[in-house]
Design an enzyme around this catalytic site. Structure first.
Site, PDB file in Angstrom:
ATOM      1  N   ALA A 126       0.831  -1.207   0.000  1.00  0.00           N
ATOM      2  CA  ALA A 126       0.000   0.000   0.000  1.00  0.00           C
ATOM      3  C   ALA A 126       0.861   1.251   0.000  1.00  0.00           C
ATOM      4  O   ALA A 126       1.112   1.865   1.043  1.00  0.00           O
ATOM      5  CB  ALA A 126      -0.940  -0.013   1.204  1.00  0.00           C
ATOM      6  N   GLU A 367       5.106  -0.067 -10.500  1.00  0.00           N
ATOM      7  CA  GLU A 367       6.448  -0.271  -9.933  1.00  0.00           C
ATOM      8  C   GLU A 367       7.486   0.648 -10.586  1.00  0.00           C
ATOM      9  O   GLU A 367       8.638   0.274 -10.785  1.00  0.00           O
ATOM     10  CB  GLU A 367       6.854  -1.745 -10.011  1.00  0.00           C
ATOM     11  CG  GLU A 367       5.926  -2.626  -9.186  1.00  0.00           C
ATOM     12  CD  GLU A 367       6.457  -4.015  -8.932  1.00  0.00           C
ATOM     13  OE1 GLU A 367       7.683  -4.185  -8.877  1.00  0.00           O
ATOM     14  OE2 GLU A 367       5.625  -4.929  -8.776  1.00  0.00           O
ATOM     15  N   GLU A 371       9.231   6.696 -17.363  1.00  0.00           N
ATOM     16  CA  GLU A 371       9.876   7.998 -17.140  1.00  0.00           C
ATOM     17  C   GLU A 371      10.721   7.981 -15.870  1.00  0.00           C
ATOM     18  O   GLU A 371      11.842   8.502 -15.846  1.00  0.00           O
ATOM     19  CB  GLU A 371       8.807   9.096 -17.059  1.00  0.00           C
ATOM     20  CG  GLU A 371       8.124   9.412 -18.386  1.00  0.00           C
ATOM     21  CD  GLU A 371       7.114   8.358 -18.814  1.00  0.00           C
ATOM     22  OE1 GLU A 371       6.737   8.354 -19.999  1.00  0.00           O
ATOM     23  OE2 GLU A 371       6.695   7.519 -17.972  1.00  0.00           O
TER      24      GLU A 371
END
Length: 391
Positions: A126, A367, A371
């Site tokens: 989270a 993940e 960029e």
């Protein structure tokens, strides 16, 4: 570098069993999973029986104990089918489980890793919030001291496996950011804690059957031993290390999906006809197939090399980002070419390359976006050159 817990002969058996499970049991049910937006319970049970919920968890806690070098070989097999399969147990082995493996206290490991490895507990990571994703600087969830406890309030977004989670590995701000200290700690929050509310699962562009949802924390109270590593500064560092490891895994997953797209396209080109000839005889189609094959083989080689470098602690920062950037961008190009070769057929629901095209788009986002990977790679290279000049 730690010695492998699984020898090559045993690992070859694990890999073969996984390949057979993926191709004989999951692939034939991809349409069912997509249409129902649900992983069938019998496939979940079979995956648990194979040890897939704990393949990267050390054997002392009930897992298979695969190294990252072995992990990527398994991930390339898992990527061959709907990515919802891997999503069921991805966080258990990856960014959630590895936080505990590498940085949890002995008590935290004993409490959680066994159930995580067996699949009795699904762990969710989270981190993401409406204003904080790849860069957690904007994170607003807070944890404040209350006697010996912590009280957590805030909201999270796009949390994988949230509707089925038994544990939330939760990021919260505990202090002001100062210098290189982001002021963020990580907590182990049981999903049944009072004050947690999980929203309905999201309806996404692809990856049907892989559930994500919003999670709200309303004055959720956890005991002091919920703090990862028993230190406010340990958890965040642990999470960033786990994310880097996970990026190599995601790269391997992308390679598996690219291989499936290529296989489907070669088979189609060899049988579909235009003007009485198989379209695979046309040179422009062959050029597309050649580009796809080149991408797949380059991705396989790259992900194996980056896994080796990470495992041997030779490069735990740049190499994971390089692997994720190249392989997730590569699979996007391969999937696009797969649809192109299929023509109108490739745009139809129920055709594997149409699903792959949608599924793999997410790989460039979670993940750490492409960029962010570019910033990590470029920034690290410049800093390395600066240190050399000043040293």
């Amino acid at each position: 570098m730690t010695a492998p817990e699984v020898d090559p002969e045993e690992f070859a058996q694990i890999l073969e069993l996984t390949r057979d499970f993926v191709r004989s049991r999951v692939v034939p049910r991809e349409a069912e999973i997509m249409e129902q937006d649900l992983m069938p319970a019998d496939l979940r049970t079979a995956a648990a029986d194979l040890g897939l919920f704990g393949y990267a968890i050390p054997q002392r806690w009930g897992g298979l104990g695969l190294t990252l070098v072995q992990d990527v070989e398994l991930a390339m097999e898992l990527g061959y089918t709907t990515l919802a399969l891997r999503s069921m147990f991805g966080t258990n082995n990856g960014i959630a489980g590895q936080v505990l493996v590498g940085y949890g206290t002995e008590g935290q490991r004993e409490r959680w890793l066994g159930p995580i490895a067996s699949g009795d507990v699904v762990a969710s990571f989270a981190l993401t919030e409406p204003g904080a994703g790849s860069d957690p600087a904007g994170l607003t969830t807070r944890a404040t001291r209350s006697g010996d406890d912590w009280v957590i309030s805030g909201s999270k977004r796009f949390i994988t496996n949230a509707p089925t989670a038994g544990l939330f590995v939760t990021f919260a701000r505990t202090r002001p950011a100062e210098g290189k200290d982001p002021g963020i700690a990580v907590f182990l929050v049981p999903a049944d804690a009072a004050g947690i509310e999980v929203g309905p699962h999201d309806r996404k562009m692809g990856q049907e059957g892989a559930w994500t949802a919003d999670v709200a924390f309303d004055d959720v109270r956890v005991s002091g031993d919920a703090l990862v590593g028993g230190d406010e500064r340990v958890g965040y560092r642990a999470a960033m290390t786990s994310l880097a490891r996970g990026r190599v895994h995601i790269a391997a997953l992308a390679v598996g999906a690219a291989r499936r797209a290529l296989d489907e396209t070669v088979a189609y080109a060899a049988t579909a006809t235009q003007g009485g000839r198989p379209i695979g005889e046309f040179q422009l189609v062959q050029a597309h197939l050649a580009d796809m094959q080149t991408g797949v083989l380059a991705g396989e080689s790259l992900v194996r090399e980056c896994a080796r470098r990470f495992h041997e602690s030779e490069d735990t920062r740049i190499a994971p980002s390089v692997a994720k950037l190249f392989c997730t961008e590569m699979v996007g190009r391969v999937a696009d070419l797969a649809v192109q070769v299929h023509g109108g057929t490739g745009y139809m629901r129920g055709v594997p390359v149409e699903r792959i095209y949608r599924d793999v788009r997410l790989l460039r986002l979670y993940e750490g976006t492409s960029e962010i990977q570019r910033l990590i790679i470029g920034g690290a290279l410049v800093r390395g050159a600066t240190r050399q000049r000043s040293g």
